[in-house]
Enzyme design. Structure first.
Site, PDB file in Angstrom:
ATOM      1  CE  LYS A 175      -1.152  -4.297  -9.172  1.00 53.17           C
ATOM      2  NZ  LYS A 175      -0.087  -3.422  -9.033  1.00 53.17           N
ATOM      3  CE  LYS A 200      -0.691   1.454  -2.566  1.00 51.71           C
ATOM      4  NZ  LYS A 200      -0.648   1.296  -3.962  1.00 51.71           N
TER       5      LYS A 200
END
Length: 285
Positions: A173, A241
């Site tokens: 991911k 992030k």
């Protein structure tokens, strides 16, 4: 009706439509969310709620988690009434959040010590894909737990793939989201260059859309720029992030490092807006 009892933790922009797919599929579902007002829509559907993650786990066979970051995961597992405080065993805990491989490995060890299985299963796709059950789901963890969970995961996605052991889903991911950040910045820079030289954004995005570079993502984000619509489908703060997590994994390639810095610089001013608000940072440069 399916007999596997499911608990769901995290009712944000993704958690709500994803959990709704399981309700549609006939699974008995109960939910827990830190902000209790987000549970109201589920209560109206007759869906049960739990007062803590531990109690949710006690009553479920499989628990899904979809929250924002490592800190939220730490709290859900290690809080005074967290998942790890439950004495339940034989459960499968599936963390679909985009978090670090390190926290997945930590929680997998803790779950195993209590007789439970842990899978990391982050998703590629945004709210629309969640609403249409068209997510791409990448899974890390033990094969046995994955095979048990796969039929449930398939209710939420068009592709469910085990990519390796614990943490592998998180790595995949973060790699994909690095690409996402690079592509969004590339589109922003391309449109900016064209505009600086007299080509409007609508004309350029039409050209791109009819070229070999066209894609659904380019179409959606190009239209957002044309319409000056930066309402967050995937907030810029989240890609900032994710790129920090990728950097912690060793991201050091030229485009990756550039994207990392651009989104860090953009986060304070544009973090609550959509990822494609990166064009505002590009224009500042």
């Amino acid at each position: 009706m399916n007999t596997v009892k499911i608990g769901w933790i995290g009712l944000g922009k993704m958690g709500i439509p994803m959990s709704q797919q399981l309700i549609k599929a006939g699974y008995p579902l109960s939910v827990y969310n830190r902000s209790k007002e987000k549970e109201n829509g589920f209560k109206a559907q007759g869906i049960g709620t739990a007062v803590s993650p531990a109690l949710l786990l006690n009553d479920a066979d499989v628990v899904f988690i979809m929250v924002s970051d490592d800190k939220a995961i730490h709290d859900i597992f290690n809080g005074s009434e967290g998942l790890l405080s439950s004495k339940a065993s034989g459960k499968i805990i599936i963390n679909m959040s985009t978090v670090s491989p390190a926290i997945s490995k930590e929680m997998a060890v803790a779950c195993k010590a209590r007789g439970n299985s842990y899978l990391d299963a982050p998703v590629s796709g945004s709210v629309k894909q969640a609403e249409d059950a068209m997510l791409v789901i990448m899974v890390g963890g033990e094969a046995g737990a994955f095979e048990q969970a796969k039929p449930i995961l398939e209710k939420m996605g068009k592709l469910v793939m085990q990519v390796g052991d614990t943490g592998a889903g998180n790595v995949a991911k973060l790699a994909i989201n690095t690409f996402l950040g690079i592509v969004a910045q590339g589109l922003a820079e391309t449109i900016t260059l064209a505009q600086q030289n007299g080509i409007n954004a609508e004309a350029l995005t039409t050209l791109i859309g009819n070229s070999a570079l066209g894609s659904p993502f380019i179409k959606i984000k190009g239209d957002a720029i044309v319409n000056n619509n930066y309402n967050a489908a995937f907030a810029l703060k989240h890609i900032a992030k994710d790129l920090r997590l990728a950097k912690n994994l060793g991201l050091a390639t030229p485009l990756g490092v550039t994207a990392y810095q651009t989104y860090q610089d953009a986060e304070a001013a544009f973090g609550e807006e959509d990822i494609i608000a990166v064009i505002k940072q590009v224009r500042k440069g």
